[in-house]
Design an enzyme around this catalytic site. Structure first.
Site, PDB file in Angstrom:
ATOM      1  N   TYR A 140      -9.559   5.511 -12.570  1.00 39.11           N
ATOM      2  CA  TYR A 140      -9.509   6.248 -11.294  1.00 39.11           C
ATOM      3  C   TYR A 140      -9.224   7.733 -11.483  1.00 39.11           C
ATOM      4  CZ  TYR A 140      -7.487   1.597  -9.934  1.00 39.11           C
ATOM      5  OH  TYR A 140      -7.177   0.286  -9.763  1.00 39.11           O
ATOM      6  N   TYR A 165       0.318  -1.524 -12.262  1.00 39.07           N
ATOM      7  CA  TYR A 165      -1.073  -1.480 -12.704  1.00 39.07           C
ATOM      8  C   TYR A 165      -1.195  -0.834 -14.080  1.00 39.07           C
ATOM      9  CZ  TYR A 165      -1.348  -2.583  -7.793  1.00 39.07           C
ATOM     10  OH  TYR A 165      -1.126  -3.168  -6.581  1.00 39.07           O
ATOM     11  N   ARG A 182      -5.443   3.314 -15.868  1.00 41.04           N
ATOM     12  CA  ARG A 182      -5.594   4.047 -14.608  1.00 41.04           C
ATOM     13  C   ARG A 182      -6.275   5.413 -14.758  1.00 41.04           C
ATOM     14  NH1 ARG A 182      -1.853   5.589 -11.887  1.00 41.04           N
ATOM     15  NH2 ARG A 182      -2.732   5.180  -9.873  1.00 41.04           N
ATOM     16  N   ARG A 219       3.063  -1.444  -5.851  1.00 47.98           N
ATOM     17  CA  ARG A 219       3.306  -0.155  -6.503  1.00 47.98           C
ATOM     18  C   ARG A 219       4.647   0.473  -6.119  1.00 47.98           C
ATOM     19  NH1 ARG A 219      -1.056   3.112  -8.031  1.00 47.98           N
ATOM     20  NH2 ARG A 219      -2.296   1.861  -6.598  1.00 47.98           N
ATOM     21  N   CYS A 271     -12.559   4.087 -29.130  1.00 51.45           N
ATOM     22  CA  CYS A 271     -13.846   4.756 -29.307  1.00 51.45           C
ATOM     23  C   CYS A 271     -14.601   4.899 -27.997  1.00 51.45           C
ATOM     24  CB  CYS A 271     -14.675   3.995 -30.332  1.00 51.45           C
ATOM     25  SG  CYS A 271     -13.789   3.850 -31.875  1.00 51.45           S
ATOM     26  N   GLU A 272     -14.072   5.703 -27.093  1.00 55.75           N
ATOM     27  CA  GLU A 272     -14.689   6.005 -25.801  1.00 55.75           C
ATOM     28  C   GLU A 272     -14.223   7.400 -25.421  1.00 55.75           C
ATOM     29  OE1 GLU A 272     -16.522   3.995 -23.708  1.00 55.75           O
ATOM     30  OE2 GLU A 272     -16.272   2.104 -24.798  1.00 55.75           O
ATOM     31  N   GLY A 297       0.750  -1.248   0.000  1.00 50.27           N
ATOM     32  CA  GLY A 297       0.000   0.000   0.000  1.00 50.27           C
ATOM     33  C   GLY A 297       0.777   1.293   0.000  1.00 50.27           C
ATOM     34  N   GLU A 339       3.556  -6.907   1.641  1.00 47.07           N
ATOM     35  CA  GLU A 339       3.030  -7.229   0.311  1.00 47.07           C
ATOM     36  C   GLU A 339       3.098  -6.012  -0.612  1.00 47.07           C
ATOM     37  OE1 GLU A 339      -1.047  -8.258   1.142  1.00 47.07           O
ATOM     38  OE2 GLU A 339      -0.528 -10.088   2.227  1.00 47.07           O
ATOM     39  N   PRO A 340       4.265  -5.420  -0.800  1.00 47.62           N
ATOM     40  CA  PRO A 340       4.332  -4.198  -1.613  1.00 47.62           C
ATOM     41  C   PRO A 340       4.235  -4.478  -3.112  1.00 47.62           C
ATOM     42  CG  PRO A 340       6.538  -4.819  -0.924  1.00 47.62           C
ATOM     43  CD  PRO A 340       5.600  -5.823  -0.307  1.00 47.62           C
TER      44      PRO A 340
HETATM   45  C1  LIG Z   1      -2.986  -5.078  -4.512  1.00 52.03           C
HETATM   46  C2  LIG Z   1      -2.586  -5.689  -3.230  1.00 52.03           C
HETATM   47  C3  LIG Z   1      -1.336  -5.423  -2.672  1.00 52.03           C
HETATM   48  C4  LIG Z   1      -0.340  -4.440  -3.264  1.00 52.03           C
HETATM   49  O1  LIG Z   1      -0.742  -3.129  -3.053  1.00 52.03           O
HETATM   50  P1  LIG Z   1       0.220  -1.900  -3.480  1.00 52.03           P
HETATM   51  O2  LIG Z   1      -0.598  -0.712  -3.167  1.00 52.03           O
HETATM   52  O3  LIG Z   1       0.503  -2.034  -4.926  1.00 52.03           O
HETATM   53  O4  LIG Z   1       1.448  -1.982  -2.643  1.00 52.03           O
HETATM   54  C5  LIG Z   1      -0.993  -6.099  -1.518  1.00 52.03           C
HETATM   55  N1  LIG Z   1      -1.845  -6.975  -0.916  1.00 52.03           N
HETATM   56  C6  LIG Z   1      -3.056  -7.241  -1.422  1.00 52.03           C
HETATM   57  C7  LIG Z   1      -3.938  -8.205  -0.737  1.00 52.03           C
HETATM   58  C8  LIG Z   1      -3.471  -6.609  -2.589  1.00 52.03           C
HETATM   59  O5  LIG Z   1      -4.691  -6.861  -3.079  1.00 52.03           O
END
Ligand SMILES: *Cc1c(COP(=O)(O)O)cnc(C)c1O
Length: 427
Positions: free
Chosen positions: A329, A383, A325, A289, A355-356, A244, A286-287
């Site tokens: 978003y 992403y 993206r 981005r 075509c959007e 995140g 769990e990185p």
């Molecule tokens: C998408 C996701 C991540 C990675 O998030 P980032 O914002 O890209 O770091 C980690 N864990 C889970 C469960 C996710 O769905």
């Protein structure tokens, strides 16, 4: 430090000029920097080594969905990364790239039986379970194979990640995880299922977080649960704080990875000393981005300039199917001209051929450009390619990885025949 910079007025990826890449591989093309990927992963790995030196006391599980190219996975695997997957397909990618399935954790709200069997057959590290029905399905799948599935429950800590609603996942109304209030009951259920082994706890509260305060707040809530579980005789081996951390797209100032991990491990250490005489609980991350986002750009060529009364458009050969993206978003990506021009700037919307009306990549940007010029859409490593589609029967872009002076083609451009190869005419 940026791995995409101007040398003699030409934008380079490391030491390779982007116009040379366009000439050799065409456009649109995703261009990744190996040095940037390595540096971003190392920011996590170095901080883990510094703050949690005990062997096997931390694991970085790169989030495959942010960029799943085999060469990216191979590089990260060689740097020691584990992987966070959200489908069976991503597990097969990790294995094809030489990654270790025993360093894989499996997230996601909708795991199918086949995906569970596949993951069990490869002895993955852990399933991040998101509901009670999933727990029962996993118990059955493991029973049928004579195995025990290691699980962690994805707990929804109900903290506000203060990010875009589409990428915020830790609030009560989200579809992800089990509610904080229900977590203890879920663990009690899990603890008595014969083919489930309760291993850990996890959360993932959102994406593109600039401040680590919500993550540290979530950590405190997880720690409280770990203590409550321990008092009931349920002892966890790992704590997974999710991914995140955000990146700079425009002028955002995300927390530095080293400072965030420093604060996180300080809290964990104080708690471990106090409650468990320093006994280690493994910490997982769990990185996604923050590892790949700024390690990639999307290279595209201007096809036409169109000047109307209200607006100027730069119509490029990349589109929403290549980079979703902005359409999805309203995300902001920097736009840089590959060759700097001295002519006067005009304000353009950068749009694709799809075509959007939603097919735009950047809005209201001052650019000095002519038709035929190359543009780089910055910060497109995460992403980008993974969310691309074949809408309008457009083949996906090529992908290359730059390493110093070298360029490696890591995915060929799709051609139209590939796109309908799986289709059939009626008899
Ligand atoms: C998408 C996701 C991540 C990675 O998030 P980032 O914002 O890209 O770091 C980690 N864990 C889970 C469960 C996710 O769905």
């Amino acid at each position: 430090m940026s791995y995409f910079s101007y040398k003699n007025d030409i934008l380079h990826a490391e030491n390779v000029a982007l116009d040379a890449i366009a000439q050799q591989f065409g456009s649109p093309t995703y261009v990744y920097s190996k040095a940037a990927l390595t540096a971003n992963f190392s920011a996590y790995a170095d901080a883990c080594r510094q703050h949690s030196p005990a062997p096997d006391s931390s694991l970085i599980c790169y989030s495959v969905k942010s960029n799943s190219n085999l060469a990216v996975l191979q590089l990260l695997s060689r740097l020691g990364s584990g992987f966070d997957i959200v489908s069976g397909g991503e597990l097969l990618r990790v294995i094809a790239a030489g990654g270790d399935p025993r360093k894989v954790i499996f997230s996601g709200v909708g795991k199918s039986r086949e995906e569970m069997r596949l993951a069990l057959s490869h002895d993955i590290l852990c399933f991040n379970v998101e509901s009670i029905p999933e727990l029962h399905r996993l118990n059955e799948a493991a029973a049928a194979m004579g195995k025990r599935a290691a699980i962690s429950l994805r707990v929804n800590p109900n903290v506000d990640a203060k990010t875009h609603p589409y990428i915020s996942t830790g609030l009560k109304e989200n579809k992800f995880g089990v509610a904080y209030e229900d977590a203890l009951a879920c663990y009690r259920t899990a603890a008595v299922l014969p083919h489930i082994e309760v291993a850990g706890i996890d959360c993932h509260i959102g994406s593109q977080l600039l401040d680590d305060a919500p993550l540290l707040e979530a950590l405190d809530k997880l720690i409280d649960l770990v203590d409550q579980l321990a008092s009931e005789g349920i002892h966890l081996h790992h704590l997974d704080i999710g991914g995140g951390i955000g990146i700079t797209y425009d002028d955002e100032k995300p927390v530095a990875i080293g400072s965030y991990l420093g604060r996180l491990f300080a809290r964990i250490d104080a708690w471990r000393q106090d409650k468990y005489q320093g006994a280690p609980i493994k910490v997982l991350f769990e990185p996604g981005r923050s590892i790949v986002g700024n390690a990639g750009i999307l290279l595209t060529e201007i096809q036409y300039l169109k000047h109307s009364e209200a607006k100027n458009f730069a119509i490029v050969d990349a589109a929403m199917n290549d980079l979703m993206r902005p359409a999805m978003y309203e995300a902001w990506h920097g736009v840089q001209t590959v060759a700097r021009r001295n002519s006067a700037e005009q304000v353009y919307d950068v749009v694709g051929p799809v075509c959007e009306s939603g097919d735009w990549l950047a809005r209201s940007r001052p650019l000095a450009v002519e038709a035929g010029d190359l543009l780089a859409l910055m910060s497109a490593g995460a992403y980008g390619m993974t969310m691309s589609s074949n809408y309008n029967t457009r083949g996906r872009a090529a992908e290359v990885m730059v390493d110093g002076e070298q360029v490696h083609l890591i995915r060929q451009r799709e051609n139209p025949a590939d796109l309908f190869a799986l289709e059939s005419l009626l008899a």
